[in-house]
Structures are given as structure tokens and as C-alpha cells.
Design a protein around this motif. Structure first.
Motif, PDB file in Angstrom:
ATOM      1  N   MET A   1       0.968  -1.178  -0.345  1.00  0.00           N
ATOM      2  CA  MET A   1      -0.056   0.125  -0.061  1.00  0.00           C
ATOM      3  C   MET A   1       0.935   1.333  -0.139  1.00  0.00           C
ATOM      4  SD  MET A   1      -2.859   1.302   2.967  1.00  0.00           S
ATOM      5  CE  MET A   1      -1.401   1.806   3.572  1.00  0.00           C
ATOM      6  N   GLN A   2       0.176   2.219  -0.662  1.00  0.00           N
ATOM      7  CA  GLN A   2       1.274   3.816  -0.679  1.00  0.00           C
ATOM      8  C   GLN A   2       0.884   4.328   0.300  1.00  0.00           C
ATOM      9  OE1 GLN A   2       0.127   5.234  -4.202  1.00  0.00           O
ATOM     10  NE2 GLN A   2       1.560   3.868  -5.276  1.00  0.00           N
ATOM     11  N   LEU A  14      -8.496   7.610   3.533  1.00  0.00           N
ATOM     12  CA  LEU A  14      -7.516   6.246   3.670  1.00  0.00           C
ATOM     13  C   LEU A  14      -8.301   5.898   4.560  1.00  0.00           C
ATOM     14  CD1 LEU A  14      -5.332   3.745   3.174  1.00  0.00           C
ATOM     15  CD2 LEU A  14      -3.844   5.593   4.158  1.00  0.00           C
ATOM     16  N   ASP A  32      -8.625   2.257   0.803  1.00  0.00           N
ATOM     17  CA  ASP A  32      -8.186   3.076  -0.020  1.00  0.00           C
ATOM     18  C   ASP A  32      -9.090   3.826  -1.081  1.00  0.00           C
ATOM     19  OD1 ASP A  32      -6.287   5.528  -0.898  1.00  0.00           O
ATOM     20  OD2 ASP A  32      -4.660   3.288  -1.669  1.00  0.00           O
ATOM     21  N   HIS A  47     -10.675  -0.257  -2.417  1.00  0.00           N
ATOM     22  CA  HIS A  47      -9.451  -0.721  -2.471  1.00  0.00           C
ATOM     23  C   HIS A  47      -9.179  -1.394  -1.010  1.00  0.00           C
ATOM     24  CE1 HIS A  47      -7.886  -0.499  -6.448  1.00  0.00           C
ATOM     25  NE2 HIS A  47      -8.572   0.595  -6.393  1.00  0.00           N
ATOM     26  N   TYR A  49      -6.357  -3.530   1.703  1.00  0.00           N
ATOM     27  CA  TYR A  49      -5.529  -3.887   2.681  1.00  0.00           C
ATOM     28  C   TYR A  49      -5.310  -4.616   3.085  1.00  0.00           C
ATOM     29  CZ  TYR A  49      -4.035  -0.958  -1.748  1.00  0.00           C
ATOM     30  OH  TYR A  49      -3.329  -0.124  -2.870  1.00  0.00           O
ATOM     31  N   GLY A  52      -0.751  -4.530   4.582  1.00  0.00           N
ATOM     32  CA  GLY A  52      -0.681  -3.764   4.365  1.00  0.00           C
ATOM     33  C   GLY A  52      -0.266  -4.032   2.518  1.00  0.00           C
ATOM     34  N   ARG A  53      -1.386  -5.514   2.555  1.00  0.00           N
ATOM     35  CA  ARG A  53      -0.583  -6.085   0.666  1.00  0.00           C
ATOM     36  C   ARG A  53      -2.613  -5.334   0.205  1.00  0.00           C
ATOM     37  NH1 ARG A  53       3.576  -8.941  -0.159  1.00  0.00           N
ATOM     38  NH2 ARG A  53       5.150  -9.087   2.048  1.00  0.00           N
ATOM     39  N   HIS A  54      -2.681  -5.135  -1.255  1.00  0.00           N
ATOM     40  CA  HIS A  54      -3.816  -5.856  -1.497  1.00  0.00           C
ATOM     41  C   HIS A  54      -4.334  -6.547  -1.636  1.00  0.00           C
ATOM     42  CE1 HIS A  54      -6.736  -5.207  -5.130  1.00  0.00           C
ATOM     43  NE2 HIS A  54      -6.791  -3.628  -4.832  1.00  0.00           N
ATOM     44  N   GLN A  57     -10.456  -5.453  -4.314  1.00  0.00           N
ATOM     45  CA  GLN A  57     -11.191  -4.239  -4.619  1.00  0.00           C
ATOM     46  C   GLN A  57     -12.379  -4.210  -4.680  1.00  0.00           C
ATOM     47  OE1 GLN A  57      -9.115  -3.255  -8.084  1.00  0.00           O
ATOM     48  NE2 GLN A  57     -10.124  -3.283  -9.509  1.00  0.00           N
TER      49      GLN A  57
END
Length: 195
Positions: A1-2, A14, A32, A47, A49, A52-54, A57
Motif C-alpha cells: 500500500m502506498q 484512507l 483506500d 481497495h 489492504y 499492507g498488501r492488496h 477491490q
């Protein structure tokens, strides 16, 4: 995740959620949304997460199944309408906005300066009420001139005729009020009618 960047404040939301699973493990989720970033297809996507990982969606409105419940996400024309975790038992709680996001900054203002926050909220409600009254007055006059309506109740002329600049100013004020309420996820029928 950005990571959330300062320039993303107007166009990104977010939210975070920490859940303790049945095994006692803490799991971190994040939702997100890019308000303007993914509009090319005409639909906004949320989205999810996990750690921290997708993970998933969905187009808005979205419902993501997670341990013990569902994360529900929806938007209005002015921002976030809802970002809540609803347990299988029906208990709901709002996800925590990222502190760097517009929603997080508004939440910090509410925590650090509650009186100022309440004042801003009251002004927002007043601006929306003004918007609703103006809309009702501006719609009543042309509706009363439709022949069947005019025969039944007679034509009605609005007692309030505002100059164009004031009409525009009050319209912009109602839109800003809805945006302020969206930052706090306080959406109601008033927001829909006021705009």
C-alpha cells in the motif's frame, strides 16, 4: 500500500481498522479510495489492504467481508458517506481515518479544538438548511404555474428574489458545508437536499 502523501489530501481517503481474529492475532486492514484518481472508467473503486498488501477491490458502494463482519464503504458527491465495520451481530463502528488525510485532519481538529469543531459543524448545518429553504422556494414558484396545479391552488410567487451573486454564494456555501460534513462522515438527507 502506498504511503499517504500531502498532495493527495483533496483526492484520496484512507481509513484503518485493527481486528483481533478468533486465533487472537491482530490483523490490520486499510480501505483506500481515490476520489479523482480512478474516474477514467466512470466509477470509483475502493481497495482493501490486509497487512499492507492488496486484498480486494470493489466499485462503490462496497462491502468487504472480513473476520467477524463486513467493512461497508460508500460515497456521496462531496466525499465519504460511510466507512464502517459492521459485525455479524450488527454492531458498527467507523474506521479510523489516516491522520494525514483530510478526514484525519478534520478528526484531529475535533479532538484538539472541540468547541471550534462544533461551531464549524453548526455553521455547516445552517448553510445546508438555507440551501434547502432556497431550493424549496425556487421550485415552488414554477411548479405552482403548471396549469393543473395553478387551477387547484393558484399561482404562487416567491417572496424572496435574491441577486445572482448571492444565490451563487449560498450555493457554494451549501456545497462546502456538505464537504465539511463528508469529512466527518456525517451524511444525511439534509446533505442531499441542500445541494
Amino acid at each position: 500500500m502506498q504511503r499517504f502523501r500531502w498532495w493527495q489530501v483533496p483526492g484520496r481517503a484512507l481509513f484503518h481498522l485493527r481486528l483481533i481474529g478468533v486465533d487472537g492475532e491482530l490483523t490490520e486492514y486499510a480501505v483506500d479510495l481515490r476520489h479523482w484518481g480512478n474516474q477514467s472508467s466512470g466509477e470509483t473503486k475502493a481497495h482493501l489492504y490486509r497487512e499492507g498488501r492488496h486484498h480486494a477491490q470493489s466499485t462503490i458502494p462496497a462491502a468487504f467481508g472480513v473476520e467477524g463482519g463486513t467493512i461497508e464503504v460508500s460515497m456521496s458527491n462531496f466525499g465519504m458517506k460511510r466507512c464502517h465495520y459492521v459485525t455479524d451481530g450488527g454492531v458498527e463502528r467507523q474506521l479510523i481515518p489516516d491522520p494525514r488525510s483530510a478526514e484525519g485532519r478534520r478528526a484531529r481538529l475535533d479532538r484538539n479544538h472541540p468547541s471550534l469543531s462544533r461551531g464549524i459543524g453548526a455553521v455547516a448545518v445552517i448553510m445546508l438548511l438555507i440551501g434547502v429553504v432556497l431550493l424549496a422556494l425556487q421550485l415552488a414558484e414554477p411548479i405552482s404555474q403548471i396549469p393543473p396545479v395553478a387551477e387547484r391552488i393558484g399561482p404562487w410567487e416567491s417572496p424572496l428574489h435574491l441577486p445572482l451573486w448571492l444565490n451563487i454564494t449560498l450555493g457554494v456555501g451549501a456545497a462546502l458545508a456538505s464537504m465539511e460534513r463528508a469529512l466527518r462522515l456525517r451524511f444525511s438527507w439534509l446533505d442531499t437536499l441542500g445541494n
